[in-house]
Design a protein around this motif. Structure first.
Motif, mmCIF file in Angstrom:
data_model
loop_
_atom_site.group_PDB
_atom_site.id
_atom_site.type_symbol
_atom_site.label_atom_id
_atom_site.label_comp_id
_atom_site.label_asym_id
_atom_site.label_seq_id
_atom_site.Cartn_x
_atom_site.Cartn_y
_atom_site.Cartn_z
ATOM 1 N N SER A 58 0.830 -1.211 0.000
ATOM 2 C CA SER A 58 0.000 0.000 0.000
ATOM 3 C C SER A 58 0.861 1.256 0.000
ATOM 4 O O SER A 58 0.558 2.241 -0.697
ATOM 5 C CB SER A 58 -0.927 0.000 1.222
ATOM 6 O OG SER A 58 -1.810 -1.091 1.184
ATOM 7 N N TRP B 212 -8.133 8.089 -5.126
ATOM 8 C CA TRP B 212 -8.997 6.916 -4.961
ATOM 9 C C TRP B 212 -8.280 5.617 -5.358
ATOM 10 O O TRP B 212 -8.618 4.543 -4.884
ATOM 11 C CB TRP B 212 -10.290 7.073 -5.774
ATOM 12 C CG TRP B 212 -10.081 7.143 -7.267
ATOM 13 C CD1 TRP B 212 -9.920 8.257 -8.019
ATOM 14 C CD2 TRP B 212 -10.003 6.022 -8.155
ATOM 15 N NE1 TRP B 212 -9.744 7.936 -9.335
ATOM 16 C CE2 TRP B 212 -9.801 6.570 -9.452
ATOM 17 C CE3 TRP B 212 -10.083 4.653 -8.012
ATOM 18 C CZ2 TRP B 212 -9.663 5.756 -10.577
ATOM 19 C CZ3 TRP B 212 -9.961 3.847 -9.131
ATOM 20 C CH2 TRP B 212 -9.752 4.406 -10.405
ATOM 21 N N PHE C 204 -6.605 4.218 -2.188
ATOM 22 C CA PHE C 204 -7.540 3.526 -1.286
ATOM 23 C C PHE C 204 -8.022 2.201 -1.874
ATOM 24 O O PHE C 204 -8.165 1.210 -1.150
ATOM 25 C CB PHE C 204 -8.735 4.437 -0.985
ATOM 26 C CG PHE C 204 -8.387 5.623 -0.141
ATOM 27 C CD1 PHE C 204 -8.046 5.468 1.206
ATOM 28 C CD2 PHE C 204 -8.370 6.897 -0.684
ATOM 29 C CE1 PHE C 204 -7.729 6.560 1.988
ATOM 30 C CE2 PHE C 204 -8.051 7.998 0.095
ATOM 31 C CZ PHE C 204 -7.724 7.824 1.438
ATOM 32 N N THR C 205 -8.241 2.180 -3.186
ATOM 33 C CA THR C 205 -8.685 0.943 -3.826
ATOM 34 C C THR C 205 -7.601 -0.138 -3.733
ATOM 35 O O THR C 205 -7.880 -1.305 -3.413
ATOM 36 C CB THR C 205 -9.050 1.189 -5.293
ATOM 37 O OG1 THR C 205 -10.070 2.195 -5.364
ATOM 38 C CG2 THR C 205 -9.544 -0.083 -5.947
ATOM 39 N N ALA D 102 -7.317 -1.443 -0.180
ATOM 40 C CA ALA D 102 -8.423 -2.347 0.152
ATOM 41 C C ALA D 102 -8.189 -3.735 -0.435
ATOM 42 O O ALA D 102 -8.447 -4.755 0.214
ATOM 43 C CB ALA D 102 -9.738 -1.761 -0.356
ATOM 44 N N VAL D 103 -7.669 -3.781 -1.660
ATOM 45 C CA VAL D 103 -7.396 -5.079 -2.292
ATOM 46 C C VAL D 103 -6.264 -5.803 -1.570
ATOM 47 O O VAL D 103 -6.343 -7.013 -1.314
ATOM 48 C CB VAL D 103 -7.050 -4.870 -3.784
ATOM 49 C CG1 VAL D 103 -6.573 -6.182 -4.400
ATOM 50 C CG2 VAL D 103 -8.257 -4.337 -4.536
ATOM 51 N N PHE E 44 -5.355 -5.589 1.510
ATOM 52 C CA PHE E 44 -5.686 -6.017 2.875
ATOM 53 C C PHE E 44 -6.776 -7.082 2.921
ATOM 54 O O PHE E 44 -7.120 -7.552 3.998
ATOM 55 C CB PHE E 44 -6.104 -4.809 3.718
ATOM 56 C CG PHE E 44 -4.948 -4.048 4.304
ATOM 57 C CD1 PHE E 44 -4.407 -4.423 5.526
ATOM 58 C CD2 PHE E 44 -4.382 -2.993 3.623
ATOM 59 C CE1 PHE E 44 -3.331 -3.732 6.065
ATOM 60 C CE2 PHE E 44 -3.303 -2.292 4.148
ATOM 61 C CZ PHE E 44 -2.774 -2.671 5.376
ATOM 62 N N LEU E 45 -7.302 -7.475 1.774
ATOM 63 C CA LEU E 45 -8.319 -8.521 1.767
ATOM 64 C C LEU E 45 -7.763 -9.845 2.305
ATOM 65 O O LEU E 45 -8.415 -10.542 3.087
ATOM 66 C CB LEU E 45 -8.867 -8.721 0.348
ATOM 67 C CG LEU E 45 -9.887 -7.686 -0.142
ATOM 68 C CD1 LEU E 45 -10.274 -7.980 -1.591
ATOM 69 C CD2 LEU E 45 -11.120 -7.685 0.748
#
Length: 201
Positions: A82, A97, A100-101, A104-105, A107-108
């Motif tokens: 990240s 954005w 952040f996207t 999020a991917v 940290f899945l």
């Protein structure tokens, strides 16, 4: 002074009991009452059954979850990725954005592993191994120690360096072997299981 027949309290100068009419000076009845009063009390003796009492059987020897090492490493890798994406987007003046996207991917995977770790608990008591799995709906698997035939440990080179590994349980009551995965100090926990098994052999 008390009546030897009904036990009612009497005055010292009483000849007959005011309640039952018994003669206070009846020495034979008094002697019988005195002998009964000096009998030793009956003490209830509770015998111990094989395997201990209920409280002993419910005693927890250990209660553990899979190690946090793999989850922590996944979080660390997701954080590094990240930051790299954030630095690249900042260098090329890209949209926020995207950062952040991408985060999020990344940290899945660690979040999924974290949930999987927290949904499993291994518990050892003097009579069984209990495997509790699930978060919202619970599944509890009980493995009696008297049915366990063999206990082995397994660890890769990397796991040995981290001090984690698997404990594999071979039970006569199960169709396949049961594995306690990614636990800290697997040899120690295997020895604790074997120590409890000796009580049944």
């Amino acid at each position: 002074m008390y009546c030897h027949r009904c036990g009612k309290s009497l005055s010292p100068d009483s000849i007959y009991c005011n309640s039952c009419g018994a003669k206070v000076g009846d020495s034979e009845s008094q002697a019988d009452t005195a002998s009964l009063s000096h009998q030793p009390p009956v003490v209830a003796v509770q015998t111990a059954k094989a395997g201990g009492g209920i409280s002993d059987q419910n005693k927890v020897i250990f209660r553990i979850r899979p190690s946090f090492y793999s989850v922590g490493m996944a979080y660390a890798i997701a954080t590094i990725l990240s930051l790299l994406v954030s630095g690249a987007i900042g260098y090329f003046d890209g949209p926020l954005w995207v950062v952040f996207t991408a985060a999020a991917v990344f940290f899945l995977v660690p979040v999924y592993r974290h949930i999987q770790r927290n949904r499993i608990t291994y518990t050892l008591t003097p009579v069984k191994i209990e495997i509790d799995s699930g978060i919202f709906s619970k599944t509890i698997q009980n493995i009696p120690l008297r049915n366990i035939q063999d206990i082995t440990t397994r660890a890769t080179l990397g796991e040995r360096l981290l001090g984690i590994g698997d404990v594999i349980i071979d039970s006569a009551a199960e169709a396949s072997k049961i594995t306690m995965r990614n636990i800290r100090d697997p040899r120690k926990h295997a020895d604790l299981i074997l120590d409890q098994m000796r009580r049944w052999n």
